[in-house]
Scaffold this motif. Structure first.
Motif, PDB file in Angstrom:
ATOM      1  N   ALA A 162      -8.189  67.915  29.659  1.00 45.93           N
ATOM      2  CA  ALA A 162      -8.170  68.814  30.821  1.00 45.93           C
ATOM      3  C   ALA A 162      -9.561  68.949  31.455  1.00 45.93           C
ATOM      4  O   ALA A 162      -9.728  69.717  32.391  1.00 45.93           O
ATOM      5  CB  ALA A 162      -7.639  70.181  30.409  1.00 45.93           C
ATOM      6  N   GLY A 163     -10.526  68.229  30.948  1.00 46.31           N
ATOM      7  CA  GLY A 163     -11.856  68.240  31.533  1.00 46.31           C
ATOM      8  C   GLY A 163     -12.801  69.269  30.941  1.00 46.31           C
ATOM      9  O   GLY A 163     -13.855  69.541  31.519  1.00 46.31           O
ATOM     10  N   ASN A 164     -12.416  69.862  29.799  1.00 43.51           N
ATOM     11  CA  ASN A 164     -13.217  70.894  29.143  1.00 43.51           C
ATOM     12  C   ASN A 164     -13.357  72.102  30.075  1.00 43.51           C
ATOM     13  O   ASN A 164     -12.832  72.112  31.175  1.00 43.51           O
ATOM     14  CB  ASN A 164     -14.581  70.346  28.689  1.00 43.51           C
ATOM     15  N   PHE A 165     -14.052  73.120  29.624  1.00 43.79           N
ATOM     16  CA  PHE A 165     -14.237  74.315  30.439  1.00 43.79           C
ATOM     17  C   PHE A 165     -15.180  74.005  31.587  1.00 43.79           C
ATOM     18  O   PHE A 165     -16.142  73.262  31.425  1.00 43.79           O
ATOM     19  CB  PHE A 165     -14.776  75.477  29.599  1.00 43.79           C
ATOM     20  N   ASP A 166     -14.901  74.586  32.729  1.00 47.14           N
ATOM     21  CA  ASP A 166     -15.714  74.361  33.920  1.00 47.14           C
ATOM     22  C   ASP A 166     -16.984  75.193  33.805  1.00 47.14           C
ATOM     23  O   ASP A 166     -16.926  76.419  33.775  1.00 47.14           O
ATOM     24  CB  ASP A 166     -14.918  74.767  35.161  1.00 47.14           C
ATOM     25  N   GLY A 167     -18.117  74.526  33.747  1.00 47.47           N
ATOM     26  CA  GLY A 167     -19.388  75.205  33.608  1.00 47.47           C
ATOM     27  C   GLY A 167     -19.771  76.049  34.800  1.00 47.47           C
ATOM     28  O   GLY A 167     -20.660  76.888  34.720  1.00 47.47           O
ATOM     29  N   ALA A 168     -19.109  75.867  35.929  1.00 47.64           N
ATOM     30  CA  ALA A 168     -19.424  76.644  37.131  1.00 47.64           C
ATOM     31  C   ALA A 168     -18.596  77.925  37.221  1.00 47.64           C
ATOM     32  O   ALA A 168     -18.835  78.758  38.082  1.00 47.64           O
ATOM     33  CB  ALA A 168     -19.194  75.791  38.377  1.00 47.64           C
ATOM     34  N   VAL A 169     -17.623  78.083  36.338  1.00 52.19           N
ATOM     35  CA  VAL A 169     -16.726  79.232  36.395  1.00 52.19           C
ATOM     36  C   VAL A 169     -17.225  80.306  35.435  1.00 52.19           C
ATOM     37  O   VAL A 169     -17.406  80.051  34.249  1.00 52.19           O
ATOM     38  CB  VAL A 169     -15.278  78.815  36.034  1.00 52.19           C
ATOM     39  N   SER A 170     -17.448  81.517  35.950  1.00 50.99           N
ATOM     40  CA  SER A 170     -17.969  82.600  35.116  1.00 50.99           C
ATOM     41  C   SER A 170     -16.935  83.681  34.818  1.00 50.99           C
ATOM     42  O   SER A 170     -17.183  84.565  34.017  1.00 50.99           O
ATOM     43  CB  SER A 170     -19.195  83.231  35.774  1.00 50.99           C
ATOM     44  N   LYS A 171     -15.773  83.627  35.472  1.00 50.74           N
ATOM     45  CA  LYS A 171     -14.694  84.575  35.197  1.00 50.74           C
ATOM     46  C   LYS A 171     -13.378  83.812  35.187  1.00 50.74           C
ATOM     47  O   LYS A 171     -13.195  82.875  35.945  1.00 50.74           O
ATOM     48  CB  LYS A 171     -14.647  85.673  36.260  1.00 50.74           C
ATOM     49  N   ALA A 172     -12.476  84.236  34.333  1.00 48.94           N
ATOM     50  CA  ALA A 172     -11.145  83.627  34.208  1.00 48.94           C
ATOM     51  C   ALA A 172     -11.211  82.151  33.839  1.00 48.94           C
ATOM     52  O   ALA A 172     -10.301  81.398  34.141  1.00 48.94           O
ATOM     53  CB  ALA A 172     -10.327  83.843  35.480  1.00 48.94           C
ATOM     54  N   GLU A 173     -12.279  81.766  33.141  1.00 51.60           N
ATOM     55  CA  GLU A 173     -12.400  80.372  32.703  1.00 51.60           C
ATOM     56  C   GLU A 173     -11.288  80.011  31.734  1.00 51.60           C
ATOM     57  O   GLU A 173     -10.828  78.873  31.702  1.00 51.60           O
ATOM     58  CB  GLU A 173     -13.782  80.120  32.076  1.00 51.60           C
ATOM     59  N   ASP A 174     -10.826  80.992  30.966  1.00 53.68           N
ATOM     60  CA  ASP A 174      -9.729  80.745  30.043  1.00 53.68           C
ATOM     61  C   ASP A 174      -8.424  80.496  30.799  1.00 53.68           C
ATOM     62  O   ASP A 174      -7.700  79.542  30.504  1.00 53.68           O
ATOM     63  CB  ASP A 174      -9.574  81.899  29.056  1.00 53.68           C
ATOM     64  N   TRP A 175      -8.132  81.312  31.794  1.00 49.18           N
ATOM     65  CA  TRP A 175      -6.903  81.163  32.573  1.00 49.18           C
ATOM     66  C   TRP A 175      -6.871  79.799  33.263  1.00 49.18           C
ATOM     67  O   TRP A 175      -5.847  79.117  33.270  1.00 49.18           O
ATOM     68  CB  TRP A 175      -6.800  82.292  33.582  1.00 49.18           C
ATOM     69  N   LEU A 176      -7.978  79.395  33.822  1.00 53.50           N
ATOM     70  CA  LEU A 176      -8.056  78.078  34.454  1.00 53.50           C
ATOM     71  C   LEU A 176      -7.759  76.980  33.443  1.00 53.50           C
ATOM     72  O   LEU A 176      -7.002  76.041  33.731  1.00 53.50           O
ATOM     73  CB  LEU A 176      -9.441  77.876  35.086  1.00 53.50           C
ATOM     74  N   MET A 177      -8.317  77.091  32.244  1.00 52.37           N
ATOM     75  CA  MET A 177      -8.058  76.080  31.211  1.00 52.37           C
ATOM     76  C   MET A 177      -6.587  76.085  30.818  1.00 52.37           C
ATOM     77  O   MET A 177      -5.965  75.035  30.688  1.00 52.37           O
ATOM     78  CB  MET A 177      -8.942  76.330  29.992  1.00 52.37           C
ATOM     79  N   TRP A 178      -5.997  77.253  30.630  1.00 54.40           N
ATOM     80  CA  TRP A 178      -4.581  77.312  30.221  1.00 54.40           C
ATOM     81  C   TRP A 178      -3.686  76.694  31.300  1.00 54.40           C
ATOM     82  O   TRP A 178      -2.710  76.020  30.980  1.00 54.40           O
ATOM     83  CB  TRP A 178      -4.142  78.734  29.916  1.00 54.40           C
ATOM     84  N   LEU A 179      -4.005  76.922  32.570  1.00 54.81           N
ATOM     85  CA  LEU A 179      -3.230  76.292  33.648  1.00 54.81           C
ATOM     86  C   LEU A 179      -3.327  74.775  33.574  1.00 54.81           C
ATOM     87  O   LEU A 179      -2.328  74.069  33.745  1.00 54.81           O
ATOM     88  CB  LEU A 179      -3.693  76.799  35.010  1.00 54.81           C
ATOM     89  N   ARG A 180      -4.512  74.269  33.315  1.00 50.64           N
ATOM     90  CA  ARG A 180      -4.686  72.817  33.188  1.00 50.64           C
ATOM     91  C   ARG A 180      -3.896  72.277  32.002  1.00 50.64           C
ATOM     92  O   ARG A 180      -3.270  71.221  32.099  1.00 50.64           O
ATOM     93  CB  ARG A 180      -6.169  72.474  33.023  1.00 50.64           C
ATOM     94  N   LEU A 181      -3.931  72.995  30.884  1.00 52.61           N
ATOM     95  CA  LEU A 181      -3.205  72.550  29.695  1.00 52.61           C
ATOM     96  C   LEU A 181      -1.692  72.602  29.898  1.00 52.61           C
ATOM     97  O   LEU A 181      -0.967  71.747  29.406  1.00 52.61           O
ATOM     98  CB  LEU A 181      -3.581  73.414  28.481  1.00 52.61           C
ATOM     99  N   ALA A 182      -1.240  73.612  30.626  1.00 56.34           N
ATOM    100  CA  ALA A 182       0.196  73.795  30.828  1.00 56.34           C
ATOM    101  C   ALA A 182       0.835  72.630  31.579  1.00 56.34           C
ATOM    102  O   ALA A 182       2.043  72.418  31.475  1.00 56.34           O
ATOM    103  CB  ALA A 182       0.462  75.104  31.572  1.00 56.34           C
ATOM    104  N   ALA A 183       0.047  71.877  32.300  1.00 55.36           N
ATOM    105  CA  ALA A 183       0.586  70.729  33.043  1.00 55.36           C
ATOM    106  C   ALA A 183       1.025  69.601  32.102  1.00 55.36           C
ATOM    107  O   ALA A 183       1.852  68.778  32.488  1.00 55.36           O
ATOM    108  CB  ALA A 183      -0.468  70.202  34.010  1.00 55.36           C
ATOM    109  N   LYS A 184       0.504  69.584  30.885  1.00 54.56           N
ATOM    110  CA  LYS A 184       0.815  68.464  29.992  1.00 54.56           C
ATOM    111  C   LYS A 184       1.296  68.858  28.591  1.00 54.56           C
ATOM    112  O   LYS A 184       1.990  68.083  27.958  1.00 54.56           O
ATOM    113  CB  LYS A 184      -0.440  67.592  29.854  1.00 54.56           C
ATOM    114  N   TRP A 185       0.929  70.042  28.136  1.00 60.86           N
ATOM    115  CA  TRP A 185       1.180  70.411  26.737  1.00 60.86           C
ATOM    116  C   TRP A 185       2.126  71.603  26.629  1.00 60.86           C
ATOM    117  O   TRP A 185       2.219  72.429  27.513  1.00 60.86           O
ATOM    118  CB  TRP A 185      -0.146  70.772  26.061  1.00 60.86           C
ATOM    119  N   ASP A 186       2.788  71.696  25.487  1.00 58.88           N
ATOM    120  CA  ASP A 186       3.607  72.865  25.166  1.00 58.88           C
ATOM    121  C   ASP A 186       2.728  73.944  24.570  1.00 58.88           C
ATOM    122  O   ASP A 186       1.723  73.660  23.919  1.00 58.88           O
ATOM    123  CB  ASP A 186       4.703  72.503  24.143  1.00 58.88           C
ATOM    124  N   PHE A 187       3.140  75.191  24.785  1.00 57.59           N
ATOM    125  CA  PHE A 187       2.449  76.333  24.214  1.00 57.59           C
ATOM    126  C   PHE A 187       3.375  76.970  23.198  1.00 57.59           C
ATOM    127  O   PHE A 187       4.561  77.025  23.372  1.00 57.59           O
ATOM    128  CB  PHE A 187       2.128  77.381  25.283  1.00 57.59           C
TER     129      PHE A 187
END
Length: 187
Positions: A162-187
């Motif tokens: 998913a491109g690892n965590f975005d170093g430019a994002v200082s808030k909701a970095e987790d939510w952005l990562m979960w959205l990226r993961l949700a496109a390909k993986w099961d939770f």
């Protein structure tokens, strides 16, 4: 192999409790890494007292770059994040391990409980959200994110894809990562 990753900034008040909860796990992690993001308090000194913990220090960069670096440093196939002011119940990792055997699972999370230490009149509240029957990964993150960062066990491969965590994002970095993961993986 499980890596526990703890980003911290001026966490002297809570870091011992967080580390104690990791060390008390009924399923011991394979590595514990604390990234001190430029603390100006005694956080680093406290962490150095734990022989089981690898301490990394860097100038203050914020949470996105800190999580990104921790992922890069981790050796584990699975990553458990723990914010410095949170702590786990002793069975947290043990209860998540069985789900790691499912090839399509990229993220495993738990419920959480919030404690309000600054206002003793408030009581602890427990998250009440339950996934729907046969949920899709997007059901966990839409319409709002209900996944607490300190509750997750995440496949490192999924984070890297998913491109690892975005170093430019200082808030909701987790939510952005979960959205990226949700496109390909099961939770």
């Amino acid at each position: 192999m499980i890596s526990v990753l703890i980003p911290v900034y001026n966490g002297e008040r809570y870091i011992e409790r967080a580390l104690g909860s990791v060390l008390a796990q009924t399923h011991k992690p394979d590595e514990i890494i604390v990234l001190d993001d430029g603390s100006t308090d005694t956080t680093a000194d406290i962490v150095r007292a734990y022989n089981e913990v690898r301490l990394i220090q860097q100038p203050n960069q914020g949470i996105g770059p800190s999580r990104r670096r921790l992922v890069e440093e981790a050796k584990g196939d699975w990553i458990a994040f723990l914010d410095h002011d949170d702590f786990w119940l002793p069975e947290k990792l043990e209860e998540q391990i069985p789900s790691t055997l499912q090839d399509r699972v990229g993220l495993i999370h738990t419920r959480d409980v919030f404690f309000y230490e600054e206002d003793p009149a408030q009581r602890a509240t427990t998250g009440t959200w339950q996934p729907p029957n046969e949920p899709t990964a997007l059901d966990h993150v839409l319409p709002d994110c209900r996944i607490n960062m300190s509750s997750v066990l995440v496949r490192k491969q999924a984070i890297l894809e998913a491109g690892n965590f975005d170093g430019a994002v200082s808030k909701a970095e987790d939510w952005l990562m979960w959205l990226r993961l949700a496109a390909k993986w099961d939770f």
